[in-house]
Design a protein around this motif. Structure first.
Motif, PDB file in Angstrom:
ATOM      1  N   PRO A  54      45.294  32.495  52.815  1.00 53.91           N
ATOM      2  CA  PRO A  54      44.278  31.485  53.105  1.00 53.91           C
ATOM      3  C   PRO A  54      43.857  30.762  51.834  1.00 53.91           C
ATOM      4  N   VAL A  55      43.373  29.562  51.973  1.00 55.37           N
ATOM      5  CA  VAL A  55      42.912  28.780  50.840  1.00 55.37           C
ATOM      6  C   VAL A  55      41.541  29.291  50.443  1.00 55.37           C
ATOM      7  N   LEU A  56      41.333  29.552  49.161  1.00 54.40           N
ATOM      8  CA  LEU A  56      40.061  30.045  48.676  1.00 54.40           C
ATOM      9  C   LEU A  56      39.130  28.860  48.438  1.00 54.40           C
ATOM     10  N   ILE A  57      38.024  28.833  49.191  1.00 55.90           N
ATOM     11  CA  ILE A  57      37.091  27.721  49.050  1.00 55.90           C
ATOM     12  C   ILE A  57      35.706  28.195  48.631  1.00 55.90           C
ATOM     13  N   THR A  58      35.551  29.471  48.337  1.00 54.58           N
ATOM     14  CA  THR A  58      34.244  29.998  47.958  1.00 54.58           C
ATOM     15  C   THR A  58      34.319  30.632  46.580  1.00 54.58           C
ATOM     16  N   GLN A  59      33.197  31.094  46.111  1.00 55.84           N
ATOM     17  CA  GLN A  59      33.115  31.801  44.838  1.00 55.84           C
ATOM     18  C   GLN A  59      33.205  33.316  45.055  1.00 55.84           C
ATOM     19  N   ALA A  60      33.773  33.751  46.167  1.00 46.71           N
ATOM     20  CA  ALA A  60      33.852  35.166  46.496  1.00 46.71           C
ATOM     21  C   ALA A  60      34.738  35.910  45.498  1.00 46.71           C
ATOM     22  N   GLU A  61      34.401  37.178  45.281  1.00 44.56           N
ATOM     23  CA  GLU A  61      35.201  38.017  44.389  1.00 44.56           C
ATOM     24  C   GLU A  61      36.514  38.377  45.066  1.00 44.56           C
ATOM     25  N   PRO A  62      37.512  38.803  44.292  1.00 42.97           N
ATOM     26  CA  PRO A  62      38.749  39.288  44.920  1.00 42.97           C
ATOM     27  C   PRO A  62      38.440  40.505  45.797  1.00 42.97           C
ATOM     28  N   SER A  63      39.256  40.739  46.785  1.00 43.56           N
ATOM     29  CA  SER A  63      39.014  41.864  47.686  1.00 43.56           C
ATOM     30  C   SER A  63      39.112  43.184  46.935  1.00 43.56           C
ATOM     31  N   LEU A  64      38.534  44.229  47.523  1.00 45.94           N
ATOM     32  CA  LEU A  64      38.570  45.543  46.886  1.00 45.94           C
ATOM     33  C   LEU A  64      39.997  46.055  46.742  1.00 45.94           C
ATOM     34  N   VAL A  65      40.856  45.705  47.683  1.00 49.00           N
ATOM     35  CA  VAL A  65      42.256  46.118  47.608  1.00 49.00           C
ATOM     36  C   VAL A  65      42.935  45.463  46.403  1.00 49.00           C
ATOM     37  N   ASP A  66      42.673  44.172  46.187  1.00 49.67           N
ATOM     38  CA  ASP A  66      43.254  43.476  45.033  1.00 49.67           C
ATOM     39  C   ASP A  66      42.711  44.031  43.721  1.00 49.67           C
ATOM     40  N   GLN A  67      41.402  44.325  43.686  1.00 56.39           N
ATOM     41  CA  GLN A  67      40.810  44.897  42.479  1.00 56.39           C
ATOM     42  C   GLN A  67      41.408  46.267  42.179  1.00 56.39           C
ATOM     43  N   HIS A  68      41.586  47.079  43.221  1.00 55.47           N
ATOM     44  CA  HIS A  68      42.161  48.416  43.040  1.00 55.47           C
ATOM     45  C   HIS A  68      43.596  48.327  42.544  1.00 55.47           C
ATOM     46  N   ALA A  69      44.365  47.402  43.089  1.00 53.99           N
ATOM     47  CA  ALA A  69      45.756  47.230  42.653  1.00 53.99           C
ATOM     48  C   ALA A  69      45.822  46.809  41.186  1.00 53.99           C
ATOM     49  N   ALA A  70      44.918  45.919  40.776  1.00 53.55           N
ATOM     50  CA  ALA A  70      44.896  45.483  39.370  1.00 53.55           C
ATOM     51  C   ALA A  70      44.513  46.639  38.454  1.00 53.55           C
ATOM     52  N   ARG A  71      43.564  47.475  38.883  1.00 54.81           N
ATOM     53  CA  ARG A  71      43.163  48.634  38.061  1.00 54.81           C
ATOM     54  C   ARG A  71      44.288  49.654  37.962  1.00 54.81           C
ATOM     55  N   LYS A  72      45.024  49.863  39.065  1.00 55.04           N
ATOM     56  CA  LYS A  72      46.159  50.789  39.017  1.00 55.04           C
ATOM     57  C   LYS A  72      47.238  50.290  38.069  1.00 55.04           C
ATOM     58  N   LYS A  73      47.492  48.984  38.116  1.00 52.19           N
ATOM     59  CA  LYS A  73      48.512  48.395  37.246  1.00 52.19           C
ATOM     60  C   LYS A  73      48.114  48.561  35.775  1.00 52.19           C
ATOM     61  N   ARG A  74      46.829  48.328  35.481  1.00 54.02           N
ATOM     62  CA  ARG A  74      46.339  48.474  34.112  1.00 54.02           C
ATOM     63  C   ARG A  74      46.434  49.937  33.649  1.00 54.02           C
ATOM     64  N   TYR A  75      46.142  50.885  34.557  1.00 57.84           N
ATOM     65  CA  TYR A  75      46.220  52.306  34.224  1.00 57.84           C
ATOM     66  C   TYR A  75      47.664  52.708  33.909  1.00 57.84           C
ATOM     67  N   VAL A  76      48.591  52.271  34.748  1.00 56.57           N
ATOM     68  CA  VAL A  76      50.003  52.622  34.536  1.00 56.57           C
ATOM     69  C   VAL A  76      50.508  52.034  33.222  1.00 56.57           C
ATOM     70  N   LEU A  77      50.128  50.811  32.919  1.00 55.89           N
ATOM     71  CA  LEU A  77      50.542  50.176  31.670  1.00 55.89           C
ATOM     72  C   LEU A  77      49.978  50.933  30.459  1.00 55.89           C
ATOM     73  N   THR A  78      48.711  51.308  30.525  1.00 56.44           N
ATOM     74  CA  THR A  78      48.099  52.039  29.415  1.00 56.44           C
ATOM     75  C   THR A  78      48.755  53.403  29.236  1.00 56.44           C
ATOM     76  N   MET A  79      49.049  54.087  30.320  1.00 61.86           N
ATOM     77  CA  MET A  79      49.688  55.401  30.208  1.00 61.86           C
ATOM     78  C   MET A  79      51.130  55.275  29.725  1.00 61.86           C
ATOM     79  N   ALA A  80      51.800  54.173  30.037  1.00 62.45           N
ATOM     80  CA  ALA A  80      53.150  53.947  29.515  1.00 62.45           C
ATOM     81  C   ALA A  80      53.100  53.757  28.006  1.00 62.45           C
ATOM     82  N   VAL A  81      52.107  53.009  27.529  1.00 58.41           N
ATOM     83  CA  VAL A  81      51.941  52.841  26.078  1.00 58.41           C
ATOM     84  C   VAL A  81      51.646  54.194  25.433  1.00 58.41           C
TER      85      VAL A  81
END
Length: 121
Positions: free
Chosen positions: A17-44
């Motif tokens: 859908p087209v984003l037309i509000t100032q709403a935050e990303p969904s909790l699922v998207d936020q969780h996925a971004a945090r998991k990606k950051r965790y995996v990257l940090t642990m790889a380093v």
């Protein structure tokens, strides 16, 4: 036979859908971004521990990689548990005009009433 309206066909073409509000990303998207950051940090961290073992003859370099490999798990957990900061919304409040922007009333004749008679000033 069912005929699709123009709105239904337009919706079918769009995957997101087209984003037309100032709403935050969904909790699922936020969780996925945090998991990606965790995996990257642990790889380093893993790479730094391997480099600490490789550079065991160069003590100062080994210590740097070992300390990095020791500290990174804590940093990864803190970053993974942290939500993104909330956007600062600027509240629309009344701001009085600056003194140099205030319009002055035009000078006008003033009348003074004394004892029943009008005196023009």
């Amino acid at each position: 036979m069912h005929v699709a309206s123009s709105q239904q066909s337009a919706r079918a073409r769009r995957a997101e859908p087209v984003l037309i509000t100032q709403a935050e990303p969904s909790l699922v998207d936020q969780h996925a971004a945090r998991k990606k950051r965790y995996v990257l940090t642990m790889a380093v961290r893993g790479i730094s521990l391997v480099l600490a073992a490789v550079f065991y003859q160069t003590v100062w370099l080994m210590i740097i990689f070992a300390v990095l490999g020791t500290i990174l798990p804590w940093i990864a957990v803190v970053m993974a548990n942290d939500r993104p900061p909330k956007k600062k919304l600027d509240a629309h409040r009344y701001v009085p005009p600056r003194p140099d922007r205030i319009l002055e009333a035009p000078p006008r004749e003033r009348r003074v009433i004394e004892g029943g008679r009008v005196i023009d000033g």
